[in-house]
Design a protein around this motif. Sequence first.
Motif, PDB file in Angstrom:
ATOM      1  N   LEU A  41      10.952   3.050   7.129  1.00 24.99           N
ATOM      2  CA  LEU A  41      11.813   2.205   7.543  1.00 24.99           C
ATOM      3  C   LEU A  41      10.586   1.027   7.061  1.00 24.99           C
ATOM      4  CD1 LEU A  41      13.015   0.139   9.869  1.00 24.99           C
ATOM      5  CD2 LEU A  41      10.601   0.668  11.290  1.00 24.99           C
ATOM      6  N   GLU A  42      11.385  -0.045   5.976  1.00 22.50           N
ATOM      7  CA  GLU A  42      10.327  -0.269   5.517  1.00 22.50           C
ATOM      8  C   GLU A  42      10.795  -2.757   6.088  1.00 22.50           C
ATOM      9  OE1 GLU A  42      11.507  -0.144   1.551  1.00 22.50           O
ATOM     10  OE2 GLU A  42      10.618   1.711   1.328  1.00 22.50           O
ATOM     11  N   ALA A  43       8.555  -3.312   6.126  1.00 25.41           N
ATOM     12  CA  ALA A  43       9.576  -4.305   6.306  1.00 25.41           C
ATOM     13  C   ALA A  43       8.475  -5.574   5.683  1.00 25.41           C
ATOM     14  CB  ALA A  43       8.696  -4.024   8.206  1.00 25.41           C
ATOM     15  N   GLU A  44       8.385  -6.068   5.139  1.00 26.67           N
ATOM     16  CA  GLU A  44       7.799  -7.769   4.651  1.00 26.67           C
ATOM     17  C   GLU A  44       7.112  -8.246   5.464  1.00 26.67           C
ATOM     18  OE1 GLU A  44       8.432 -10.904   0.933  1.00 26.67           O
ATOM     19  OE2 GLU A  44      10.168  -9.943   1.680  1.00 26.67           O
ATOM     20  N   LEU A  45       5.761  -8.137   5.583  1.00 25.91           N
ATOM     21  CA  LEU A  45       5.066  -9.135   6.360  1.00 25.91           C
ATOM     22  C   LEU A  45       4.624 -10.285   5.260  1.00 25.91           C
ATOM     23  CD1 LEU A  45       3.541  -9.632   9.102  1.00 25.91           C
ATOM     24  CD2 LEU A  45       1.714  -8.522   7.939  1.00 25.91           C
ATOM     25  N   PHE A  46       4.802 -10.980   5.804  1.00 26.34           N
ATOM     26  CA  PHE A  46       4.128 -13.308   4.779  1.00 26.34           C
ATOM     27  C   PHE A  46       2.889 -13.272   6.118  1.00 26.34           C
ATOM     28  CE2 PHE A  46       5.277 -17.402   3.893  1.00 26.34           C
ATOM     29  CZ  PHE A  46       4.022 -17.114   2.771  1.00 26.34           C
ATOM     30  N   ASP A  47       1.970 -13.772   5.079  1.00 22.79           N
ATOM     31  CA  ASP A  47       1.227 -14.249   5.619  1.00 22.79           C
ATOM     32  C   ASP A  47       0.306 -15.537   5.396  1.00 22.79           C
ATOM     33  OD1 ASP A  47      -0.791 -14.447   3.365  1.00 22.79           O
ATOM     34  OD2 ASP A  47      -2.286 -13.361   4.236  1.00 22.79           O
ATOM     35  N   GLY A  48       1.226 -16.250   4.295  1.00 27.31           N
ATOM     36  CA  GLY A  48       1.152 -17.546   3.959  1.00 27.31           C
ATOM     37  C   GLY A  48       0.723 -18.210   1.786  1.00 27.31           C
ATOM     38  N   SER A  49      -0.306 -16.880   2.567  1.00 22.82           N
ATOM     39  CA  SER A  49      -0.177 -16.659   1.118  1.00 22.82           C
ATOM     40  C   SER A  49      -0.175 -15.699   0.117  1.00 22.82           C
ATOM     41  CB  SER A  49      -2.282 -16.325   1.277  1.00 22.82           C
ATOM     42  OG  SER A  49      -2.344 -14.373   1.538  1.00 22.82           O
ATOM     43  N   GLY A  50       0.604 -14.883   0.784  1.00 22.91           N
ATOM     44  CA  GLY A  50       1.082 -13.488  -0.257  1.00 22.91           C
ATOM     45  C   GLY A  50       2.647 -12.798   0.875  1.00 22.91           C
ATOM     46  N   SER A  51       2.391 -11.886   0.730  1.00 25.08           N
ATOM     47  CA  SER A  51       3.877 -10.576   0.975  1.00 25.08           C
ATOM     48  C   SER A  51       2.992  -9.090   1.182  1.00 25.08           C
ATOM     49  CB  SER A  51       5.026 -10.512   0.812  1.00 25.08           C
ATOM     50  OG  SER A  51       5.473 -12.117   1.308  1.00 25.08           O
ATOM     51  N   VAL A  52       2.841  -7.989   2.721  1.00 22.03           N
ATOM     52  CA  VAL A  52       3.227  -6.953   1.646  1.00 22.03           C
ATOM     53  C   VAL A  52       4.307  -6.502   2.335  1.00 22.03           C
ATOM     54  CG1 VAL A  52       1.183  -6.917   3.989  1.00 22.03           C
ATOM     55  CG2 VAL A  52       0.929  -5.389   2.334  1.00 22.03           C
ATOM     56  N   THR A  53       4.152  -4.775   2.367  1.00 24.80           N
ATOM     57  CA  THR A  53       4.854  -4.082   2.337  1.00 24.80           C
ATOM     58  C   THR A  53       4.409  -3.022   3.558  1.00 24.80           C
ATOM     59  OG1 THR A  53       7.023  -4.744   0.781  1.00 24.80           O
ATOM     60  CG2 THR A  53       7.484  -2.691   2.114  1.00 24.80           C
ATOM     61  N   LEU A  54       4.872  -3.295   4.938  1.00 24.76           N
ATOM     62  CA  LEU A  54       4.148  -2.059   5.775  1.00 24.76           C
ATOM     63  C   LEU A  54       5.224  -1.181   5.659  1.00 24.76           C
ATOM     64  CD1 LEU A  54       3.845  -3.974   8.456  1.00 24.76           C
ATOM     65  CD2 LEU A  54       2.406  -3.792   6.680  1.00 24.76           C
ATOM     66  N   VAL A  55       5.260   0.027   5.287  1.00 23.15           N
ATOM     67  CA  VAL A  55       5.897   1.321   5.343  1.00 23.15           C
ATOM     68  C   VAL A  55       5.811   2.225   6.228  1.00 23.15           C
ATOM     69  CG1 VAL A  55       6.529   3.388   3.885  1.00 23.15           C
ATOM     70  CG2 VAL A  55       6.804   0.993   2.361  1.00 23.15           C
TER      71      VAL A  55
END
Length: 133
Positions: A78-92
Amino acid sequence: MTETRTGASTEPGARGWLSRKLQKLTADDRAVDAQELRSGVASAGCSAVSSCRKGEVVTVTGRLKSVVYTPRETVPTLEAELFDGSGSVTLVWLGRRRIPGIEPGRRLTARGRFAAFEGRQVIYNPWYELSAG
């Protein structure tokens, strides 16, 4: 301090306030959302995704942009893209098909070791906390 015909103050602080409000009203929705998320990162005491380095254990917070179940031959993910305003990281999350509450638009805080895989930034099997609302 002086007043205009409408009674509005022309004090420097008042102009700054009005300028910020007008900027927010005329700005692109994505830019406003990114600014709000960046301020949330600072107030939560988390790291900005853009400042995270490979190998560090980090805590990040933001909004989920997408959630995708990826069936694989060996281990489903299960992959989720987390965006914080400065960039994104994929949570796996390895071995998971679904996690209640992990859905696009949801705000969450995640903690784990920051890595790079196939040209993208990832955190595998992060500890997470869903935010209210």
